[in-house]
Scaffold this active site. Structure first.
Site, PDB file in Angstrom:
ATOM      1  N   ASP A   9       1.054  -1.159  -0.116  1.00 11.14           N
ATOM      2  CA  ASP A   9      -0.170   0.068  -0.063  1.00 11.14           C
ATOM      3  C   ASP A   9       0.985   1.077   0.034  1.00 11.14           C
ATOM      4  OD1 ASP A   9      -2.290   1.742   0.006  1.00 11.14           O
ATOM      5  OD2 ASP A   9      -1.984   1.809   2.197  1.00 11.14           O
TER       6      ASP A   9
ATOM      7  N   GLU B   7      -2.451  -1.748  -5.244  1.00  8.87           N
ATOM      8  CA  GLU B   7      -3.495  -1.207  -5.781  1.00  8.87           C
ATOM      9  C   GLU B   7      -3.050  -0.266  -7.138  1.00  8.87           C
ATOM     10  OE1 GLU B   7      -6.744   1.930  -3.226  1.00  8.87           O
ATOM     11  OE2 GLU B   7      -4.583   1.432  -2.451  1.00  8.87           O
TER      12      GLU B   7
ATOM     13  N   CYS C  15     -11.875  -4.308   7.662  1.00  8.17           N
ATOM     14  CA  CYS C  15     -11.091  -5.426   7.944  1.00  8.17           C
ATOM     15  C   CYS C  15     -10.110  -7.048   7.679  1.00  8.17           C
ATOM     16  CB  CYS C  15     -11.831  -6.010   9.552  1.00  8.17           C
ATOM     17  SG  CYS C  15     -11.019  -7.206  10.138  1.00  8.17           S
TER      18      CYS C  15
ATOM     19  N   CYS D 248     -11.585 -10.495  10.196  1.00 11.41           N
ATOM     20  CA  CYS D 248     -12.800 -10.547   9.952  1.00 11.41           C
ATOM     21  C   CYS D 248     -13.124 -11.389   8.283  1.00 11.41           C
ATOM     22  CB  CYS D 248     -14.062 -10.598  11.163  1.00 11.41           C
ATOM     23  SG  CYS D 248     -14.488  -9.289  11.097  1.00 11.41           S
TER      24      CYS D 248
ATOM     25  N   CYS E   8     -12.022  -2.894  14.686  1.00 14.10           N
ATOM     26  CA  CYS E   8     -13.327  -3.698  13.682  1.00 14.10           C
ATOM     27  C   CYS E   8     -14.607  -3.805  15.082  1.00 14.10           C
ATOM     28  CB  CYS E   8     -13.192  -4.661  13.035  1.00 14.10           C
ATOM     29  SG  CYS E   8     -14.081  -5.926  12.465  1.00 14.10           S
TER      30      CYS E   8
ATOM     31  N   CYS F 123     -15.159  -8.299  15.260  1.00 10.07           N
ATOM     32  CA  CYS F 123     -14.712  -9.024  15.558  1.00 10.07           C
ATOM     33  C   CYS F 123     -13.857  -7.924  16.594  1.00 10.07           C
ATOM     34  CB  CYS F 123     -13.635  -9.314  14.969  1.00 10.07           C
ATOM     35  SG  CYS F 123     -11.616  -8.766  13.858  1.00 10.07           S
TER      36      CYS F 123
ATOM     37  N   ASP G 111      -3.585   2.016   7.051  1.00  8.66           N
ATOM     38  CA  ASP G 111      -1.924   1.516   6.295  1.00  8.66           C
ATOM     39  C   ASP G 111      -1.508  -0.321   5.873  1.00  8.66           C
ATOM     40  OD1 ASP G 111      -1.959   3.544   5.274  1.00  8.66           O
ATOM     41  OD2 ASP G 111      -0.402   4.621   7.314  1.00  8.66           O
TER      42      ASP G 111
END
Length: 218
Positions: free
Chosen positions: A22, A116, A169, A172, A188, A191, A198
């Protein structure tokens, strides 16, 4: 014009490793294994010196204009112009050296690199971020990574630019919605895992990239 024959690049040995990357501004690259590559801020390091030397250049230009002299014949102006050009060239060399070493390290270490698909041109229209984005030179990093991967038999997988890597997330898979840029860490709601924005994004990019890669395999 010079023509020369060069040997073909040989594919590197398989490492059976994959990585998600990223790209950022505070940190240049955040990797799915938790590592962060520091943003070197090359232009910022030279900014004060460049400003000082450019002011001198501007003063010499104004003086030459006032005296009705041709710039080509103004030795002090030409000397200062070359000095400013050398400083800019030094920044460019620093950046190129950093990008070449980093891309080569990635290509040597990983068979599959998941990234990305950033809309860099569109992001440069944001005047608050344009200078920082230009300094980190994402486009040059992407270009070097692509041709080196082709040379050495590596695979670059680009996830869709609309893939919500920072909203999911990675533990999960819960979609927790869009978050403001100043939020660098969140929990999250499903979870209750505490996530670094990042690193979480890079792990989601890795998972999505591997999914796309496996879908193309026979």
């Amino acid at each position: 014009s010079i023509t020369c024959e060069v040997p073909e690049f040989q594919p590197l040995p398989k490492t059976h490793q994959a990585i998600g990357i990223d790209l950022g501004i505070t940190d240049f690259a955040i990797l799915s294994d938790g590592r962060k590559v520091d943003n070197q801020r090359f232009t910022a390091k030279m900014e004060q010196k460049l400003k000082r030397e450019q002011r001198k250049l501007s003063r010499r230009y104004e003086q030459a204009k006032k005296d009705n002299r041709v710039l080509r014949d103004c030795m002090n102006y030409q000397k200062q112009r070359r000095k400013v050009a050398r400083l800019r060239e030094k920044v460019a060399f620093w950046r190129e050296d950093f990008l070449h070493k980093l891309t080569t390290a990635f290509i040597r270490q990983y068979d599959v690199i998941c990234v990305e698909d950033l809309n860099t041109k569109g992001m440069l229209k944001n005047h608050k971020l344009a200078k920082a984005i230009s300094d980190v030179s994402w486009s040059s990093f992407v270009q070097k990574r692509m041709y080196k991967a082709k040379w050495y038999g590596r695979t670059i997988v680009k996830t869709n630019r609309f893939f919500p890597s920072s909203q999911l997330c990675h533990v999960c898979g819960h979609h927790d919605g869009k978050k403001a840029l100043e939020i660098r860490e969140w929990t999250c709601s499903s979870c209750h895992t505490t996530l670094d924005r990042d690193i979480n994004a890079s792990r989601n990019i890795l998972a999505e990239g591997l999914r796309l890669f496996e879908a193309t395999q026979p």
